[in-house]
Design an enzyme around this catalytic site. Structure first.
Site, PDB file in Angstrom:
ATOM      1  N   ASP A  12      52.562  37.627  40.156  1.00 29.90           N
ATOM      2  CA  ASP A  12      51.323  37.087  39.556  1.00 29.90           C
ATOM      3  C   ASP A  12      51.176  35.561  39.627  1.00 29.90           C
ATOM      4  O   ASP A  12      50.794  34.921  38.624  1.00 29.90           O
ATOM      5  CB  ASP A  12      51.206  37.537  38.080  1.00 29.90           C
ATOM      6  CG  ASP A  12      51.113  39.052  37.910  1.00 29.90           C
ATOM      7  OD1 ASP A  12      51.149  39.768  38.922  1.00 29.90           O
ATOM      8  OD2 ASP A  12      51.013  39.505  36.759  1.00 29.90           O
ATOM      9  N   LYS A 110      47.874  45.572  40.191  1.00 25.83           N
ATOM     10  CA  LYS A 110      48.204  46.348  38.992  1.00 25.83           C
ATOM     11  C   LYS A 110      47.267  45.965  37.862  1.00 25.83           C
ATOM     12  O   LYS A 110      46.692  44.877  37.871  1.00 25.83           O
ATOM     13  CB  LYS A 110      49.663  46.092  38.592  1.00 25.83           C
ATOM     14  CG  LYS A 110      49.899  44.626  38.297  1.00 25.83           C
ATOM     15  CD  LYS A 110      51.342  44.319  38.031  1.00 25.83           C
ATOM     16  CE  LYS A 110      51.537  42.860  37.720  1.00 25.83           C
ATOM     17  NZ  LYS A 110      50.830  42.387  36.533  1.00 25.83           N
ATOM     18  N   CYS A 155      54.930  39.832  32.571  1.00 29.30           N
ATOM     19  CA  CYS A 155      54.998  40.606  33.819  1.00 29.30           C
ATOM     20  C   CYS A 155      56.348  40.507  34.516  1.00 29.30           C
ATOM     21  O   CYS A 155      56.802  41.479  35.114  1.00 29.30           O
ATOM     22  CB  CYS A 155      53.842  40.212  34.723  1.00 29.30           C
ATOM     23  SG  CYS A 155      52.263  40.760  34.013  1.00 29.30           S
TER      24      CYS A 155
HETATM   25  C1  VGL Z   1      50.370  38.700  32.343  1.00 32.69           C
HETATM   26  C2  VGL Z   1      49.415  38.676  30.266  1.00 32.69           C
HETATM   27  C3  VGL Z   1      48.372  39.461  30.708  1.00 32.69           C
HETATM   28  C4  VGL Z   1      51.481  38.241  33.235  1.00 32.69           C
HETATM   29  C5  VGL Z   1      49.339  39.488  32.808  1.00 32.69           C
HETATM   30  O1  VGL Z   1      51.283  38.151  34.466  1.00 32.69           O
HETATM   31  O2  VGL Z   1      52.584  37.970  32.697  1.00 32.69           O
HETATM   32  N1  VGL Z   1      50.408  38.312  31.073  1.00 32.69           N
HETATM   33  N2  VGL Z   1      48.354  39.852  31.997  1.00 32.69           N
END
Ligand code: VGL
Ligand code: ZN
Length: 211
Positions: A12, A110, A155
């Site tokens: 991410d 995802k 994540c």
């Molecule tokens: C994430 C919060 C919401 C992450 C993703 O990538 O850690 N955190 N969505």
């Protein structure tokens, strides 16, 4: 490194999690040069993208009266609520423009089910819906994972813990991650990862050598 059975999993590294993004992780963009640097040492690299439809269940804006970082009960468990982020097809959902890993082999998206979040690169938060990544790794004979990216305590940690449950060898490169840290979540994530047998790799110079 270039161990033929090792893979770098980059979690991410997207505009919304870095400076100027809607869910900017403090110092999140600092992971970009670290990740770019170590990616050169891996033949196999997979990237993930948080990839939510508008109105996603994890957005505080979808729950009247709630604000970001509140938590609510959902059928699959507690869900922290977030600012709208990583909406499919938006600039915020794009990979960071300075991420430079042209040899990455796969991008796993995802969190695309409207009513289920997915921090983990392996399973949605209902722990029932797989992304297919485990099957991909098994078919390709890749057994050792090194993780980096955002955010350490969500994540990255959830992916590392699922990878351990699935039987992979897992290291997390601390220098290549940054955390959100809601209510002590960063310390808790490291405790959980250590207890699960995840190797904490402080810096790129401590990456396991070829063997
Ligand atoms: C994430 C919060 C919401 C992450 C993703 O990538 O850690 N955190 N969505
Ligand atoms: Zn998300």
């Amino acid at each position: 490194m270039n161990r033929s059975d090792a893979l770098l999993l980059v979690i991410d590294v997207q505009n919304d999690f870095t400076a100027g993004g809607s869910l900017a992780v403090r110092d999140g963009e600092a992971v970009v040069p670290v990740v770019n640097g170590i990616a050169r040492q891996f033949t196999h690299v997979v990237l993930t993208q948080d990839w939510h439809p508008a109105g996603h269940v994890s957005f505080a804006s979808s729950h009247p009266g709630k604000t970001p970082f509140d938590s609510i009960a959902l059928p699959y468990g507690r869900q922290t609520l977030w600012p709208d982020h990583c909406v499919q097809g938006t600039h915020g959902a794009d990979l960071h423009p300075d991420l430079d890993i042209p040899h990455a082999q796969l991008i796993i998206r995802k969190g695309y089910q409207p009513d289920v979040d997915s921090y983990s690169a392996f399973f949605a938060a209902d722990h029932a819906t797989p992304t297919g990544l485990a099957g991909y790794l098994r078919e390709r004979g890749l057994t050792t994972l090194v993780l980096a990216g955002l955010a350490t305590d969500f994540c990255v940690a959830w992916s590392a813990l699922d990878a351990r449950r699935l039987g992979f060898d897992v290291g997390v490169l601390e220098e290549g991650c940054r955390g959100i840290d809601v209510d002590g979540s960063l310390d808790q994530a490291w405790r959980d990862m250590t207890a699960a047998g995840v190797t904490r790799i402080p810096s790129a110079s401590a990456l396991p050598a070829d063997r």
